[in-house]
Scaffold this motif. Structure first.
Motif, PDB file in Angstrom:
ATOM      1  N   GLN A   1     -19.715  45.356  35.844  1.00 48.19           N
ATOM      2  CA  GLN A   1     -21.190  44.635  35.529  1.00 48.19           C
ATOM      3  C   GLN A   1     -21.038  43.636  34.555  1.00 48.19           C
ATOM      4  N   TYR A   2     -22.184  42.578  34.423  1.00 47.36           N
ATOM      5  CA  TYR A   2     -22.427  41.856  34.124  1.00 47.36           C
ATOM      6  C   TYR A   2     -22.909  41.407  32.583  1.00 47.36           C
ATOM      7  N   VAL A   3     -22.895  41.050  31.796  1.00 49.49           N
ATOM      8  CA  VAL A   3     -23.443  41.386  30.204  1.00 49.49           C
ATOM      9  C   VAL A   3     -24.088  40.138  29.930  1.00 49.49           C
ATOM     10  N   SER A   4     -25.145  40.268  29.300  1.00 50.32           N
ATOM     11  CA  SER A   4     -25.258  38.927  27.860  1.00 50.32           C
ATOM     12  C   SER A   4     -25.644  39.456  26.923  1.00 50.32           C
ATOM     13  N   ASN A   5     -25.334  38.464  25.966  1.00 52.36           N
ATOM     14  CA  ASN A   5     -25.323  38.997  24.420  1.00 52.36           C
ATOM     15  C   ASN A   5     -26.759  38.749  23.653  1.00 52.36           C
ATOM     16  N   ILE A   6     -27.479  39.935  23.411  1.00 57.23           N
ATOM     17  CA  ILE A   6     -28.493  39.198  22.790  1.00 57.23           C
ATOM     18  C   ILE A   6     -28.684  39.887  21.102  1.00 57.23           C
ATOM     19  N   THR A   7     -29.286  39.011  20.628  1.00 48.78           N
ATOM     20  CA  THR A   7     -29.335  39.519  19.225  1.00 48.78           C
ATOM     21  C   THR A   7     -30.760  40.688  18.726  1.00 48.78           C
ATOM     22  N   LEU A   8     -30.803  41.742  18.261  1.00 46.67           N
ATOM     23  CA  LEU A   8     -32.088  42.648  18.076  1.00 46.67           C
ATOM     24  C   LEU A   8     -31.764  43.365  17.350  1.00 46.67           C
ATOM     25  N   ALA A   9     -33.157  42.436  16.875  1.00 46.59           N
ATOM     26  CA  ALA A   9     -32.981  43.048  14.668  1.00 46.59           C
ATOM     27  C   ALA A   9     -31.771  42.559  13.906  1.00 46.59           C
ATOM     28  N   GLY A  10     -31.266  41.718  14.553  1.00 45.48           N
ATOM     29  CA  GLY A  10     -30.080  41.079  13.394  1.00 45.48           C
ATOM     30  C   GLY A  10     -28.805  41.627  13.622  1.00 45.48           C
ATOM     31  N   VAL A  11     -28.670  41.956  15.348  1.00 48.94           N
ATOM     32  CA  VAL A  11     -27.798  43.067  15.900  1.00 48.94           C
ATOM     33  C   VAL A  11     -27.240  42.172  17.056  1.00 48.94           C
ATOM     34  N   THR A  12     -25.758  41.608  17.325  1.00 47.56           N
ATOM     35  CA  THR A  12     -25.751  41.377  18.705  1.00 47.56           C
ATOM     36  C   THR A  12     -24.560  42.524  19.275  1.00 47.56           C
TER      37      THR A  12
ATOM     38  N   THR B   1     -40.017  47.762  17.882  1.00 52.26           N
ATOM     39  CA  THR B   1     -40.284  46.321  18.408  1.00 52.26           C
ATOM     40  C   THR B   1     -39.678  45.817  16.843  1.00 52.26           C
ATOM     41  N   ALA B   2     -39.040  44.702  17.569  1.00 51.63           N
ATOM     42  CA  ALA B   2     -38.256  43.622  16.527  1.00 51.63           C
ATOM     43  C   ALA B   2     -37.790  42.840  16.712  1.00 51.63           C
ATOM     44  N   GLN B   3     -37.105  41.501  16.336  1.00 52.19           N
ATOM     45  CA  GLN B   3     -37.118  40.133  16.073  1.00 52.19           C
ATOM     46  C   GLN B   3     -36.241  39.974  17.706  1.00 52.19           C
ATOM     47  N   ILE B   4     -36.625  39.744  18.530  1.00 49.82           N
ATOM     48  CA  ILE B   4     -35.013  38.869  20.019  1.00 49.82           C
ATOM     49  C   ILE B   4     -34.325  37.674  19.597  1.00 49.82           C
ATOM     50  N   GLN B   5     -33.107  37.159  20.255  1.00 48.57           N
ATOM     51  CA  GLN B   5     -32.574  36.572  20.188  1.00 48.57           C
ATOM     52  C   GLN B   5     -32.107  36.129  21.178  1.00 48.57           C
ATOM     53  N   PHE B   6     -32.206  35.349  22.457  1.00 47.45           N
ATOM     54  CA  PHE B   6     -31.846  34.919  23.411  1.00 47.45           C
ATOM     55  C   PHE B   6     -31.031  33.809  23.868  1.00 47.45           C
ATOM     56  N   GLY B   7     -29.675  33.969  23.929  1.00 48.27           N
ATOM     57  CA  GLY B   7     -29.109  31.973  23.916  1.00 48.27           C
ATOM     58  C   GLY B   7     -30.086  31.355  22.807  1.00 48.27           C
ATOM     59  N   ASN B   8     -30.988  30.482  22.507  1.00 51.31           N
ATOM     60  CA  ASN B   8     -31.563  29.486  22.396  1.00 51.31           C
ATOM     61  C   ASN B   8     -32.714  30.437  21.706  1.00 51.31           C
TER      62      ASN B   8
ATOM     63  N   THR C   1     -35.895  32.073  20.706  1.00 52.05           N
ATOM     64  CA  THR C   1     -35.779  33.587  19.611  1.00 52.05           C
ATOM     65  C   THR C   1     -37.592  34.179  19.659  1.00 52.05           C
ATOM     66  N   LEU C   2     -37.726  36.259  19.575  1.00 51.84           N
ATOM     67  CA  LEU C   2     -39.177  36.106  19.650  1.00 51.84           C
ATOM     68  C   LEU C   2     -39.215  37.069  18.740  1.00 51.84           C
ATOM     69  N   ASN C   3     -40.656  37.481  18.047  1.00 52.05           N
ATOM     70  CA  ASN C   3     -40.478  38.072  17.134  1.00 52.05           C
ATOM     71  C   ASN C   3     -41.683  39.244  17.523  1.00 52.05           C
ATOM     72  N   ASP C   4     -41.623  40.779  17.027  1.00 49.27           N
ATOM     73  CA  ASP C   4     -41.864  41.785  17.494  1.00 49.27           C
ATOM     74  C   ASP C   4     -42.016  42.353  19.169  1.00 49.27           C
ATOM     75  N   GLN C   5     -40.503  41.604  19.511  1.00 49.13           N
ATOM     76  CA  GLN C   5     -39.982  41.883  21.004  1.00 49.13           C
ATOM     77  C   GLN C   5     -40.155  43.357  20.646  1.00 49.13           C
ATOM     78  N   ALA C   6     -41.169  44.229  21.986  1.00 53.85           N
ATOM     79  CA  ALA C   6     -40.956  45.713  22.168  1.00 53.85           C
ATOM     80  C   ALA C   6     -40.033  45.872  23.398  1.00 53.85           C
ATOM     81  N   PHE C   7     -39.470  46.594  22.533  1.00 57.53           N
ATOM     82  CA  PHE C   7     -38.227  47.385  24.108  1.00 57.53           C
ATOM     83  C   PHE C   7     -38.510  49.010  23.258  1.00 57.53           C
ATOM     84  N   LEU C   8     -37.119  49.720  24.013  1.00 57.13           N
ATOM     85  CA  LEU C   8     -36.612  51.092  23.954  1.00 57.13           C
ATOM     86  C   LEU C   8     -35.523  51.621  23.609  1.00 57.13           C
TER      87      LEU C   8
END
Ligand SMILES: *[C@@H]1O[C@H](CO)[C@@H](O)[C@H](O)[C@H]1NC(C)=O
Ligand SMILES: *[C@@H]1O[C@H](CO)[C@@H](O)[C@H](O)[C@H]1NC(C)=O
Ligand SMILES: *[C@@H]1O[C@H](CO)[C@@H](O)[C@H](O)[C@H]1NC(C)=O
Ligand SMILES: *[C@@H]1O[C@H](CO)[C@@H](O)[C@H](O)[C@H]1NC(C)=O
Ligand SMILES: *[C@@H]1O[C@H](CO)[C@@H](O)[C@H](O)[C@H]1NC(C)=O
Ligand SMILES: *[C@@H]1O[C@H](CO)[C@@H](O)[C@H](O)[C@H]1NC(C)=O
Ligand SMILES: *[C@@H]1O[C@H](CO)[C@@H](O)[C@H](O)[C@H]1NC(C)=O
Length: 555
Positions: free
Chosen positions: A52-63, A110-117, A119-126
């Motif tokens: 498996q290959y993974v990358s970190n995202i930070t969603l609603a402040g949680v990495t 929806t929540a804020q997401i950070q991926f690398g550098n 940031t997006l607000n209100d990103q939809a996710f399940l």
């Protein structure tokens, strides 16, 4: 020499909590994007046991680490602890995403997401709270969700939410950046390879330093093969004509594509980072492993088991370029397989395609991690992004990162204890006449049969429609004729009566199918609507059966 960018630096970069501060600057600077302004950095990709290959995202402040999947387009997350209330908004819409190995269901949030550098607000996710169909505990397996990197049109969240609120993460990154070059690129590293020259990393709209000349590699247009379903698009490419795959004997593996529109002699290969093992037509898997001395087929897991010391030299060919597969990837020892005597055996990581078989005949094979570790991969989204993106077709570029000679040396080091015994008689391939063939299951035969029909259903439907229209036309014509008969107009009557002779009444109405009277044949344009509707319907039934990801369940 082990990595182009020191891992420590990458991790440091990734953890620098500067996003919020620098982000506003980022937008302003971005109006005139200049390639020399390297504002971003590649995001590290973690490798979980070459599976498996993974990358970190930070969603609603949680990495959180999420699987990277080019075969799907949605983001889902199962928070290991209870989700941070307050920073997540529930849309109230529920959804189930189905993958090759499991289902993820929950409510779209929806929540804020950070991926690398970024940031997006209100990103939809399940927001998923039950992942038991994947594996008992995904968090302990090293991931908390999945980030789909496919086209936005494939997003099911996008279909549930109106307008741009449901757009995929990548789509929003591309739009926010207003770049014309909307692409991602990634490198997957290989565990337990002494010669591995880089660390895994993914970039958005920039190239991995040191690999810039991927842009001069052949452009593999993903739209070259028409699909029956517009929505069922994948990252796909055609292999080279009559030389798609060079087998272990150095000869091209010949087989007919199941894709009705594929040019003769070429295969349709989907690039899907979500599959641990590549999924290839059974005959190709047999051609790779069926001539290995001591190889046998595991019907339960549907893969070949091969002695771990077997060196194989196989390459895939695209755009006139050969992409060799590392022998450590062809004969995989990552999953502690043992035979009945307790001896370690290895898995043939180019597995016959079974559950991911394209019943609509959209592709022949799925090249997963066992292939993608051998290329630096660039996926350009082109006109998939929409009006602000490039209007060109989306395309793939691949740069080989596997050197056959160096890979051979690595294999000797790792699997043969440092002694080059590759040309020993015991490793020689069996003669082609003694090649073993893996058994085809009854279900597979059924699927192959269904594919033959389903992949051609527009033509079959068209044929049926034509038939109906011609019959209706004939009835009308016949009525007119009858009237004509009564009224005494003789021209057509003569013809009709002649054909009628000796044939019963019912049959006679079919006869003019081959006559020049084509008045009933033009395809009414209003049928296009009905056509599109049935496509949609079929998509819902079958579309999700395509590439998803093959997780630990397979192991
Ligand atoms: C991105 O990361 C680099 C490396 O740490 C940093 O120098 C740069 O300021 C960051 N840019 C943005 C827009 O966050
Ligand atoms: C993700 O973040 C954790 C710590 O928050 C870190 O230990 C891990 O190495 C990171 N993974 C990747 C792939 O960057
Ligand atoms: C998942 O969430 C739903 C409501 O959102 C709840 O009814 C259900 O019990 C939860 N399931 C688990 C396994 O926690
Ligand atoms: C295109 O860019 C303009 C601003 O330059 C923006 O207002 C618009 O929303 C963008 N459209 C899309 C589809 O990205
Ligand atoms: C890529 O760069 C390397 C060295 O920097 C060079 O040897 C190689 O020929 C280049 N390949 C292409 C396709 O330009
Ligand atoms: C691998 O196969 C290619 C193509 O068949 C051949 O040119 C090459 O010499 C082979 N290399 C090794 C090390 O076996
Ligand atoms: C490698 O070769 C040497 C000498 O030929 C032999 O002593 C040794 O056992 C071999 N090692 C393996 C792992 O076969």
């Amino acid at each position: 020499m082990r990595s182009l960018i020191p891992l420590t630096l990458l991790i440091a970069v990734f953890h620098t909590p500067v996003h919020a501060v620098t982000f506003p600057v980022h937008i302003q600077v971005n109006r005139n994007p200049s390639p020399s302004l390297s504002r971003r950095t590649p995001v590290p990709i973690g490798n979980i046991g070459n599976a498996q290959y993974v990358s970190n995202i930070t969603l609603a402040g949680v990495t959180l680490p999420v699987l990277l999947d080019t075969g799907s387009s949605d983001l889902w997350v199962a928070f290991p602890q209870s989700p941070p209330a307050g920073s997540i908004k529930d849309t109230g819409k529920s959804l189930t995403l189905s993958y090759a190995v499991g289902k993820a269901s929950g409510n779209i949030q929806t929540a804020q997401i950070q991926f690398g550098n970024y940031t997006l607000n209100d990103q939809a996710f399940l927001l998923v709270n039950d992942t038991s169909t994947f594996t008992s505990d995904i968090h302990s397996q090293g991931y908390d969700g999945l980030l789909g990197l496919g086209p936005n049109t494939g997003s099911l969240i996008g279909k549930k939410l109106s307008g741009s609120t449901g757009y995929s993460t990548l789509q929003r990154l591309f739009q926010q950046d207003k770049m014309t070059a909307n692409y991602i690129s990634f490198l997957l590293d290989r565990k337990s390879d002494p010669g591995e020259p880089f660390t895994g990393q993914i970039t958005v709209s920039e190239l991995v330093p040191g690999f810039e000349n991927i842009t001069s590699m052949p452009i593999l247009d993903v739209e070259t093969v028409n699909r029956i379903l517009k929505g069922d698009q994948h990252w796909q490419a055609l292999t080279d004509k009559n030389n798609g795959i060079t087998g272990p004997d150095g000869l091209p593996i010949q087989l007919k594509s199941i894709v009705p529109n594929a040019p003769s002699g070429q295969f349709v290969a989907v690039i899907d980072s979500g599959f641990t093992f590549s999924q290839v037509p059974r005959a190709i898997s047999d051609a790779i492993y069926g001539r290995v001395n001591g190889a046998y087929y595991d019907t339960q897991n549907e893969w070949w088991l091969v002695p771990c010391g077997q060196y194989l030299n196989v390459s895939f060919n695209f755009g006139g370029i050969s992409y060799p597969v590392h022998p450590l990837d062809l004969v995989d020892n990552n999953f502690n397989q043992i035979d009945s005597t307790g001896k370690q055996v290895c898995i043939g990581a180019f597995q016959p395609i079974t559950s991911a078989f394209s019943i609509l005949g959209h592709y022949d094979m799925i090249l997963g991690m066992s292939f993608l570790r051998n290329t630096y991969t660039l996926l350009n989204f082109g006109n998939w992004v929409g009006t602000n993106g490039s209007q060109a077709h989306p395309y793939i570029q691949l740069a080989s990162v596997t050197n056959v000679a160096a890979a051979r040396n690595d294999f000797i080091k790792v699997r043969l204890g440092g002694n080059d015994t590759i040309s020993d008689a015991k490793w020689a391939l069996l003669p082609a006449s003694q090649m073993q063939h893996s058994p085809i299951s009854a279900e597979e035969k059924k699927k192959a049969y269904e594919e033959k029909i389903l992949s051609r259903w527009p033509y079959i439907l068209f044929g049926c429609l034509m038939l109906v229209l011609i019959l209706v036309g004939l009835c009308i014509w016949r009525c007119c004729c009858r009237r004509g008969q009564k009224e005494g107009t003789g021209g057509k009557r003569g013809f009709f009566s002649r054909k009628r002779g000796g044939v019963n009444q019912k049959r006679s109405s079919y006869v003019p199918l081959s006559t020049p009277d084509r008045s009933a044949s033009p395809y009414p344009p209003q049928n296009a609507g009905a056509f599109a509707m049935s496509q949609q319907h079929l998509h819902e039934d079958y579309g999700r059966g395509g590439p998803g990801f093959s997780g630990h369940r397979q192991v």
